[in-house]
Design a protein around this motif. Structure first.
Motif, PDB file in Angstrom:
ATOM      1  N   UNK A   7      -3.111  10.876   2.076  1.00 37.17           N
ATOM      2  CA  UNK A   7      -3.645  10.501   3.380  1.00 37.17           C
ATOM      3  C   UNK A   7      -4.782  11.447   3.768  1.00 37.17           C
ATOM      4  N   UNK A  24       0.875  -1.178   0.000  1.00 39.06           N
ATOM      5  CA  UNK A  24       0.000   0.000   0.000  1.00 39.06           C
ATOM      6  C   UNK A  24       0.901   1.213   0.000  1.00 39.06           C
ATOM      7  N   UNK A  25       0.686   2.125  -0.931  1.00 43.98           N
ATOM      8  CA  UNK A  25       1.507   3.329  -1.007  1.00 43.98           C
ATOM      9  C   UNK A  25       0.620   4.538  -0.801  1.00 43.98           C
ATOM     10  N   UNK A  26       1.124   5.456  -0.012  1.00 44.60           N
ATOM     11  CA  UNK A  26       0.305   6.622   0.292  1.00 44.60           C
ATOM     12  C   UNK A  26       1.205   7.805   0.634  1.00 44.60           C
ATOM     13  N   UNK A  27       1.033   8.885  -0.073  1.00 39.59           N
ATOM     14  CA  UNK A  27       1.780  10.085   0.299  1.00 39.59           C
ATOM     15  C   UNK A  27       0.940  10.865   1.299  1.00 39.59           C
ATOM     16  N   UNK A  28       1.559  11.839   2.001  1.00 37.78           N
ATOM     17  CA  UNK A  28       0.770  12.531   3.035  1.00 37.78           C
ATOM     18  C   UNK A  28      -0.393  13.303   2.432  1.00 37.78           C
ATOM     19  N   UNK A  29      -0.250  13.710   1.159  1.00 33.60           N
ATOM     20  CA  UNK A  29      -1.362  14.450   0.547  1.00 33.60           C
ATOM     21  C   UNK A  29      -2.532  13.521   0.266  1.00 33.60           C
ATOM     22  N   UNK A  64       7.319   8.695   5.778  1.00 30.40           N
ATOM     23  CA  UNK A  64       6.278   9.544   6.321  1.00 30.40           C
ATOM     24  C   UNK A  64       5.606  10.304   5.173  1.00 30.40           C
ATOM     25  N   UNK A  65       6.416  10.983   4.374  1.00 37.28           N
ATOM     26  CA  UNK A  65       5.852  11.730   3.251  1.00 37.28           C
ATOM     27  C   UNK A  65       5.328  10.774   2.188  1.00 37.28           C
ATOM     28  N   UNK A  66       6.110   9.728   1.934  1.00 41.03           N
ATOM     29  CA  UNK A  66       5.666   8.690   1.006  1.00 41.03           C
ATOM     30  C   UNK A  66       5.646   7.376   1.781  1.00 41.03           C
ATOM     31  N   UNK A  67       4.489   7.032   2.239  1.00 41.87           N
ATOM     32  CA  UNK A  67       4.367   5.894   3.132  1.00 41.87           C
ATOM     33  C   UNK A  67       4.159   4.605   2.340  1.00 41.87           C
TER      34      UNK A  67
END
Lengths: 473, 157
Positions: A434, A427-432, B87-90
Motif C-alpha cells: 500500500x 485485489x490483494x494488497x499488503x500494507x507494505x 488490514x495487513x493483507x487486504x
C-alpha cells in the motif's frame, strides 16, 4: 439397444491386473513365513485361480446399455452400481486405443459429464468396438442440436473435416528436443539408481569403486553425463510417443485432437467448455521462437492433464495469432499488447525469490559448514529467476478478454480469459505494498473440476483497480 | 465500495466466544498431554509447549477482534457481491451475481445463539464466505440472486 458386455479381450486386462494386485496383496499383507511354507507352484496356481475367478466375475457383472435417452452402466460385485448418463449431459467423449486393440477394432471410451460431483463424474467403457463410440457421438449430437442434425447424417458428422492441422516430423522433433521434461526423468533415474545400488552385490560394487578411486572426479562426471544423456533420450522418446501424429480438427462447435503412437488418444470437446487459452513458452522455446497452446477446460476430471488440453504442441510464435483463431474463433488475430509492471514491482519479485532461496542456504550453513560455499549458487539462480519473472509479468485487454502474462521458473505463460469466464476478481494488497502503491490482481477461472487462479503480481494499484472495475462493469 | 456494510456487531462476541472455545479445546489437549506424561511418561515439555501455543493463540484471537471487525466489509450491489477483508493483507473480491452457482446459509451453535447466518457463495471455480449476516440480509441476497438469475435466463432465451 439391448444390454451389452465389453469385448472379451478385456479379460486379459482384468486377469493381468488382478494377478498383479493379488500378488502385491499376498506379498505385502499376508505373512511372509506363511507364503514360504506353500510351495511355489501351488502358490502360483492359487493366485492364477483367484485372478481368473475375479476377472470372470468383473466381466460378467459389467454391462452397459445405449438406451433411447441415456447410457446406463452397471458394475460392481458387492456394491452394485448403476450409472445413468443422459446424452444431453455428456460434455466430452474421449477414446484411448492401445496398439494391441487396433487389430480388433477396439478402444476405450471415456465419457465426461458436467456437474461437480467428484469421482462419479466420468464413466468408462474400457474395451468396446469402435461403433459404440460413433453411436454415442451420434446420440450426443442428436440430443444437443436436434434441428441441426436432422439434415446431417451421422456419417458426415464423423467424416466431414473442418479446419485441420497435423504436426510434421520436424516440429515434433523440435518440440521433444526443447522440452524440459527431462528434469523429472533425471530424478526418477537417480531414485532407480539408489534402489538398484542396494541390489548390486557389495563386493562387485566396492571392487568397481576402488579400481577407479584415483579418478573419483572422472567417475562423477561420467555418472552425471550418463544420467543427462539417458534422461534426455527417455524424455525425447516419451514425448514423441505421446504426440506422435498429433492432429487437431475443428468440426462446427467441436475441437478434436488425436495423438499417440502405442496409445492412440482422441479427445472431442465442445468449444463452449473452453474457459481460457494458455500460450506457454519455456525460456528454451523462447530462444527458438516456439510456443505451445493449451485450452483450459471445465470438466469433471480433476486431473491436470485432462483439464489443460494441448491444442497445438508447437507453433512458431509469429504464427500463433494467425493459425489459432481458425480453431478457437474468439481469439484475437494479432499479438495482444501487454503492459509490463513497473521496476518497483520487478524489484520485489527478485527480492522475494532471493529471500526464499536464502532459507535453504541458512540451513546448509548450519548443517554442513564445510560445503556451504556451494549453497551460494541458490540465491544467484534465484536472482535470475526473479529477474525473469519480473520482466515477463504484465497485463492487457483485447476486446472482452483479459490477457495476463506470468513468468515463473523460466517459463512464460500468457493466459487469455473471456470476461464471462472469469468467476471472480480479487485485489490483494499488503500494507507494505500500500505504501508504494502496488497491488496484485487475481482472477478465478474454472479448470477441470477445480479453481485456477491467474494472478498478475505487483501492478500499480491504479492499474489493478482499473481492471477490477472493468470486470465489475 | 459505495454501499458496503460491516458485519453485524454481534460478530465480535461470536469471535470472542470462539476464542474461548479454542481455549477450552486447548485446555483439554494440555490435560491429555499431562495425563500422557503421568501414565506413559511422555516428555513434559510437550504439555508446556502446547500451553504456550494455546495462550498465544487465544491472546492473538482476542486482540485482533476489533481489527477484524473494522476491516471486514461486504456489499451486495446491483450486479455483484463484494467482500473486503484484512488490514495487513487486504483482499477485495468481486463476484458477479450471474457467476454464482449456489448460495448456502449455514449457522453453527454460536451463530444460532446470536441469530446470525454465514453465507457461503459458490461459483463454478471457488467458494467465498460472508462470515455472518442478519437473517434479513440473507433473505435479500437470496431474492436478488434469484431475480438476476431469472433475468439472465430471459437474455439467454
Amino acid at each position: 439397444m439391448p444390454k451389452q458386455r465389453l469385448h472379451p479381450l478385456i479379460l486379459v486386462n482384468y486377469f493381468l491386473g488382478s494377478l498383479i494386485n493379488w500378488t502385491v496383496i499376498f506379498v505385502v499383507v499376508v505373512n511372509v513365513h506363511f507364503i514360504r511354507e506353500i510351495p511355489a507352484p501351488q502358490l502360483l496356481s492359487l493366485l492364477v485361480a483367484i485372478a481368473i475367478v475375479t476377472s470372470l466375475a468383473r466381466y460378467w457383472l459389467f454391462t452397459f446399455e445405449i438406451g433411447d435417452q441415456a447410457l446406463t452402466i452397471n458394475s460392481g460385485l458387492i456394491f452394485r452400481k448403476q450409472l445413468h448418463i443422459p446424452y444431453d449431459r455428456i460434455q466430452t467423449v474421449q477414446t484411448k486405443r492401445w496398439f494391441y486393440m487396433i487389430p480388433f477394432g477396439l478402444e476405450a471410451v471415456i465419457i465426461e459429464t458436467a456437474g461437480k460431483s467428484g469421482d462419479d463424474g466420468d464413466a468408462q467403457l474400457p474395451m468396446v468396438k469402435v461403433a459404440v463410440y460413433q453411436e454415442l457421438l451420434r446420440r450426443q449430437h442428436a440430443g444437443s442440436a436436434i434441428s441441426e442434425v436432422a439434415s446431417v447424417s451421422p456419417v458426415s458428422v464423423e467424416t466431414s473435416e473442418g479446419t485441420a492441422y497435423k504436426i510434421n516430423a520436424r516440429d515434433l522433433n523440435v518440440y521433444a528436443l526443447t522440452s524440459l521434461g527431462i528434469a523429472p526423468i533425471i530424478l526418477g533415474l537417480i531414485y532407480a539408481y539408489s534402489k538398484f545400488s542396494d541390489v548390486i552385490p557389495r563386493e562387485w560394487l566396492s571392487r568397481a569403486i576402488s579400481s577407479v578411486q584415483h579418478a573419483e572426479w572422472l567417475m562423477l562426471v561420467t555418472f552425471i553425463l550418463g544420467v543427462l544423456i539417458v534422461g534426455t533420450i527417455l524424455s525425447y522418446v516419451q514425448i514423441v510417443l505421446r504426440y506422435y501424429g498429433f492432429t487437431v480438427t475443428r468440426q462446427r462447435n467441436q475441437i478434436v485432437t488425436r495423438r499417440g503412437l502405442f496409445q492412440r488418444r482422441t479427445v472431442t470437446s465442445d468449444l463452449d467448455r473452453v474457459q481460457a487459452i494458455v500460450v506457454k513458452q519455456s525460456v528454451l522455446r523462447q530462444l527458438f521462437q516456439l510456443a505451445t497452446v493449451q485450452t483450459v477446460l471445465a470438466s469433471t476430471l480433476s486431473d491436470d492433464e485432462e483439464s489443460e488440453m494441448v491444442v497445438m504442441p508447437v507453433l512458431r510464435t509469429d504464427q500463433v495469432w494467425t493459425v489459432m483463431p481458425q480453431f478457437l474463433p474468439w481469439l484475437p488475430t494479432s499479438q495482444p499488447v501487454i503492459t509490463a509492471i513497473p521496476w518497483l514491482g520487478q524489484w520485489r519479485m527478485i527480492r522475494n525469490a532471493v529471500a526464499v532461496a536464502m532459507i535453504p542456504v541458512v540451513g546448509w550453513v548450519i548443517v554442513a559448514r564445510a560445503t556451504a560455499g556451494w549453497s551460494l549458487l541458490l540465491p544467484v539462480i534465484a536472482l535470475f529467476l526473479g529477474r525473469y519473472a519480473g520482466q515477463h509479468t504484465g497485463i492487457g485487454l483485447v476486446a472482452d478478454y483479459l490477457v495476463a502474462q506470468e513468468g515463473s521458473l523460466f517459463s512464460r505463460t500468457l493466459t487469455l480469459v473471456p470476461k464471462k469466464r472469469i468467476q471472480a476478481a480479487t485485489i490483494q494488497q499488503s500494507i507494505w505494498m500500500k505504501r508504494v502503491g502496488l497491488a496484485h490482481l487475481a482472477v478465478s477461472v474454472r479448470s477441470g473440476d477445480a479453481e485456477k487462479k491467474v494472478t498478475v503480481r505487483y501492478l500499480p494499484v491504479k492499474v489493478a483497480r482499473q481492471y477490477y472495475e472493468w470486470y465489475r462493469a | 465500495m459505495q454501499t458496503s456494510h460491516q458485519l453485524p456487531s454481534e460478530i465480535k462476541s461470536v469471535w470472542r466466544m470462539s476464542a474461548f472455545g479454542s481455549l477450552l479445546i486447548g485446555i483439554v489437549i494440555i490435560g491429555l498431554l499431562i495425563l500422557a506424561n503421568h501414565f506413559w511418561s511422555w516428555p513434559f515439555w510437550l504439555a508446556a509447549v502446547a500451553g504456550v501455543l494455546v495462550v498465544l493463540d487465544v491472546v492473538v484471537e482476542l486482540s485482533i477482534v476489533p481489527y477484524r471487525y473494522r476491516f471486514w466489509r461486504y456489499a451486495i450491489n446491483e450486479n455483484d457481491v463484494e467482500i473486503e477483508s484484512g488490514f495487513f493483507f487486504h483482499h477485495e473480491t468481486a463476484i458477479p451475481i450471474t457467476r454464482i452457482q449456489n448460495v448456502t446459509l449455514s449457522a453453527g451453535p454460536i451463530l444460532q445463539w446470536f441469530k446470525l447466518k454465514t453465507v457461503i457463495i459458490e461459483t463454478a471455480a471457488d467458494r467465498y464466505e460472508i462470515e455472518a449476516v442478519l437473517p434479513e440480509t440473507a433473505e435479500t441476497l437470496k431474492v436478488r440472486i434469484m431475480t438476476l438469475a431469472a433475468r439472465k435466463d430471459v437474455e439467454d432465451a
